[in-house]
Design a protein around this motif. Structure first.
Motif, mmCIF file in Angstrom:
data_model
loop_
_atom_site.group_PDB
_atom_site.id
_atom_site.type_symbol
_atom_site.label_atom_id
_atom_site.label_comp_id
_atom_site.label_asym_id
_atom_site.label_seq_id
_atom_site.Cartn_x
_atom_site.Cartn_y
_atom_site.Cartn_z
ATOM 1 N N CYS A 230 0.747 -1.145 0.058
ATOM 2 C CA CYS A 230 0.038 -0.071 0.037
ATOM 3 C C CYS A 230 0.880 1.220 -0.063
ATOM 4 O O CYS A 230 0.355 2.352 -0.105
ATOM 5 C CB CYS A 230 -1.085 0.106 1.215
ATOM 6 N N GLN A 231 2.087 1.247 0.192
ATOM 7 C CA GLN A 231 2.976 2.279 0.124
ATOM 8 C C GLN A 231 3.233 3.177 1.433
ATOM 9 O O GLN A 231 4.213 3.566 1.656
ATOM 10 C CB GLN A 231 2.771 3.115 -0.985
ATOM 11 N N TYR A 232 1.891 3.242 2.061
ATOM 12 C CA TYR A 232 1.866 4.495 2.780
ATOM 13 C C TYR A 232 2.265 3.696 4.341
ATOM 14 O O TYR A 232 2.743 4.911 5.236
ATOM 15 C CB TYR A 232 0.822 5.298 2.795
ATOM 16 N N GLY A 233 2.345 2.736 4.886
ATOM 17 C CA GLY A 233 2.454 2.524 6.142
ATOM 18 C C GLY A 233 2.023 1.299 6.508
ATOM 19 O O GLY A 233 1.377 0.440 5.541
ATOM 20 N N TYR A 234 2.095 0.600 7.923
ATOM 21 C CA TYR A 234 1.397 -0.538 8.408
ATOM 22 C C TYR A 234 0.144 -0.032 8.876
ATOM 23 O O TYR A 234 0.354 0.524 10.072
ATOM 24 C CB TYR A 234 2.542 -1.308 9.267
ATOM 25 N N ASP A 235 -0.859 -0.670 8.356
ATOM 26 C CA ASP A 235 -2.104 -0.164 8.861
ATOM 27 C C ASP A 235 -3.191 -1.291 9.185
ATOM 28 O O ASP A 235 -3.519 -1.929 8.244
ATOM 29 C CB ASP A 235 -2.631 0.657 7.702
ATOM 30 N N LEU A 257 0.177 16.756 14.845
ATOM 31 C CA LEU A 257 0.974 17.891 14.166
ATOM 32 C C LEU A 257 0.211 18.843 13.586
ATOM 33 O O LEU A 257 -0.627 18.160 12.569
ATOM 34 C CB LEU A 257 2.287 17.409 13.312
ATOM 35 N N ARG A 258 0.177 20.182 13.932
ATOM 36 C CA ARG A 258 -0.860 21.089 13.037
ATOM 37 C C ARG A 258 0.273 21.946 12.263
ATOM 38 O O ARG A 258 1.052 22.665 13.166
ATOM 39 C CB ARG A 258 -1.702 21.955 14.081
ATOM 40 N N GLY A 259 0.200 22.229 11.050
ATOM 41 C CA GLY A 259 1.170 23.083 10.412
ATOM 42 C C GLY A 259 1.014 23.252 8.884
ATOM 43 O O GLY A 259 0.118 22.077 8.520
ATOM 44 N N SER A 260 1.386 24.186 8.438
ATOM 45 C CA SER A 260 1.251 24.115 6.824
ATOM 46 C C SER A 260 -0.430 23.958 6.539
ATOM 47 O O SER A 260 -0.507 23.175 5.623
ATOM 48 C CB SER A 260 1.956 23.110 5.942
ATOM 49 N N ALA A 261 -1.099 24.571 7.324
ATOM 50 C CA ALA A 261 -2.632 24.406 6.972
ATOM 51 C C ALA A 261 -3.194 22.906 7.031
ATOM 52 O O ALA A 261 -3.987 22.577 6.259
ATOM 53 C CB ALA A 261 -2.901 25.366 5.554
ATOM 54 N N ARG A 262 -2.568 22.049 7.603
ATOM 55 C CA ARG A 262 -3.124 20.805 7.801
ATOM 56 C C ARG A 262 -2.945 20.305 9.351
ATOM 57 O O ARG A 262 -2.020 20.765 10.095
ATOM 58 C CB ARG A 262 -2.176 19.725 6.869
ATOM 59 N N VAL A 263 -3.659 19.007 9.574
ATOM 60 C CA VAL A 263 -3.488 18.562 10.753
ATOM 61 C C VAL A 263 -3.478 17.135 10.573
ATOM 62 O O VAL A 263 -3.948 16.435 9.679
ATOM 63 C CB VAL A 263 -4.500 18.830 11.911
ATOM 64 N N GLY A 264 -2.548 16.323 11.366
ATOM 65 C CA GLY A 264 -2.033 14.982 10.849
ATOM 66 C C GLY A 264 -1.172 14.069 12.062
ATOM 67 O O GLY A 264 -0.660 14.920 13.109
ATOM 68 N N THR A 265 -1.099 13.010 11.856
ATOM 69 C CA THR A 265 -0.461 12.174 13.049
ATOM 70 C C THR A 265 0.195 11.120 12.189
ATOM 71 O O THR A 265 0.054 10.835 10.986
ATOM 72 C CB THR A 265 -1.194 11.228 14.014
ATOM 73 N N ALA A 266 1.437 10.610 12.683
ATOM 74 C CA ALA A 266 2.436 9.665 12.058
ATOM 75 C C ALA A 266 1.683 8.376 11.953
ATOM 76 O O ALA A 266 0.641 7.990 12.743
ATOM 77 C CB ALA A 266 3.668 9.498 12.958
ATOM 78 N N ILE A 267 1.964 7.608 10.871
ATOM 79 C CA ILE A 267 1.513 6.183 10.753
ATOM 80 C C ILE A 267 2.616 5.508 10.925
ATOM 81 O O ILE A 267 3.925 5.364 10.381
ATOM 82 C CB ILE A 267 1.000 6.094 9.377
ATOM 83 N N ASP A 268 2.557 4.219 11.606
ATOM 84 C CA ASP A 268 3.618 3.132 11.930
ATOM 85 C C ASP A 268 3.991 2.625 10.493
ATOM 86 O O ASP A 268 2.997 2.404 9.513
ATOM 87 C CB ASP A 268 3.051 1.873 12.725
ATOM 88 N N GLN A 269 5.118 2.186 10.443
ATOM 89 C CA GLN A 269 5.845 1.763 9.214
ATOM 90 C C GLN A 269 5.883 0.303 9.217
ATOM 91 O O GLN A 269 5.912 -0.339 8.026
ATOM 92 C CB GLN A 269 7.173 2.580 8.797
#
Ligand code: NAP
Length: 335
Positions: A230-235, A257-269
């Motif tokens: 899936c490329q983006y992580g272990y989900d 993390l909020r920044g660059s007009a976005r909000v997000g969290t890391a995804i385990d790899q």
């Protein structure tokens, strides 16, 4: 009492479990290791703080300085080592699969029953994950009423060239097979596999992604997406829908993390990031059960059922139809 553990197989997960027992699990130490790759065994023995190296699994199991056996070699060798440990009357933790064929799983169950008490724990670590555990407690307490459906996804960033289409059921989906049986307290009776078009990011021999559809004995329907490039992580996703509510597995906690007009969290790899805490809890529970002299956790029956369902799923990949799971009656010993 300090449990002296003998480890058979010092590859990726063997080494992780050695590190776990050496640094984070209490009441045990690694006494002896073995691997068909001598250099790997030597490295692992050093990492375990100077463990002894046995010539092979049989010598390790028979050693007077091994109280309990941890099997982390490749799947086709599991049955031989588990049967050896039962014959020696030693508790054995076996990474999944318990065995690669249903016949070998049945031989293990027969040997354990003949011994007269449980010695085997199978490495289905999701049962020790906090989120899955909470889901189980709520379902068992009737918190969502009668479960009707489960929606699951098992996604890996990428897999090596040796990963085959069958492994989507046998190695990846087998975790959802065990988790679903455990969460629902029901056996899976049939499997069907539907193949969407494959991702261009796969190795050419592989069909990826796959939709697997299971049905339980009580009519619960489970859909599982296995997508190992899936490329983006272990989900890992799991949602259980009941008559009175819905449960969704939480995503692992990461800072927002909020920044660059976005909000997000890391995804385990990788899987070992996602389930590291569950593996710690699982091995601590095993060591505690060895100390107490009473086996707990996933049984040889659970290992058998998972292998039988995975076999039906592989057959369904081949035929495209609905395949019934072939299983014997559950022996009273595993009630
Ligand atoms: P791996 O890196 O290939 O390690 C397996 C090791 O066992 C290798 O060093 C291999 O040697 C050795 N070995 C094979 N047959 C042996 C034998 N008869 N006696 C002693 N050593 C032997 O594989 P892995 O990723 O660690 O996986 C090992 C097992 O753990 C598999 O059954 C896998 O499904 C399971 N696993 C479970 C999880 C989980 O989420 N619970 C995660 C990962 C793996 P060679 O390389 O020389 O053959």
């Amino acid at each position: 009492m300090t449990v002296r553990i003998g480890v058979i197989g010092t590859g990726a997960i063997g080494r992780e479990h050695i590190e776990r027992v050496t640094r984070r699990v209490s009441g045990a130490r690694i006494g002896v290791v073995t691997d068909i790759d001598a250099a790997s065994a030597e490295k692992a023995a050093a990492e375990a703080g100077g463990a002894r190296i046995a010539a092979d699994g049989a010598e390790l199991i028979g050693s007077g300085d091994v109280d309990a056996v941890l099997v982390t070699s490749w799947g086709p060798s599991h049955a031989e080592h588990v049967l050896g440990a039962i014959a020696a009357g030693k508790p054995v933790f076996c990474e999944k699969p318990l065995a690669t064929t249903a016949a070998d799983c049945l031989a293990i169950m027969a040997a354990e029953e003949a011994f007269g008490r449980r010695l085997v724990q199978v490495g289905f670590m999701r049962r020790y994950d906090k989120g899955y555990g909470e889901m189980k407690r709520i379902i068992d307490a009737g918190g969502i009423g009668r479960p009707l459906m489960m929606h699951c996804a098992h996604r890996n960033r990428a897999v090596p060239p040796g990963y085959t289409t069958e492994m989507a059921a046998q190695d990846s989906g087998v975790h959802e097979i065990d988790a679903a049986r455990w969460l629902l307290s029901e056996e899976i009776v049939s499997a069907q596999v539907v193949m969407p078009r494959s991702t261009s990011r796969r190795h050419p021999h592989l069909k990826d992604p796959q939709f697997i559809l299971f049905e339980t004995e009580g009519g619960v329907r489970i859909d599982l997406e296995v997508f190992v490039n899936c490329q983006y992580g272990y989900d890992i996703q799991c949602e259980t829908v009941g008559e009175e509510g819905l449960l969704r597995l939480p995503d692992p906690a990461h800072v927002e993390l909020r920044g660059s007009a976005r909000v997000g969290t890391a995804i385990d790899q990788e899987w070992d990031d996602r389930f590291s805490a569950a593996f710690d809890t699982e091995l601590q529970a095993w060591v505690d059960s060895v100390t107490a002299g009473t086996a707990t956790g996933p049984t040889a029956w659970d290992g058998y059922a998972a292998t039988a369902v995975a076999a039906a799923t592989v057959e369904a990949q081949r035929t495209g139809g609905v395949v019934e799971v072939e299983m014997v009656e559950r022996p009273a010993f595993y009630a």
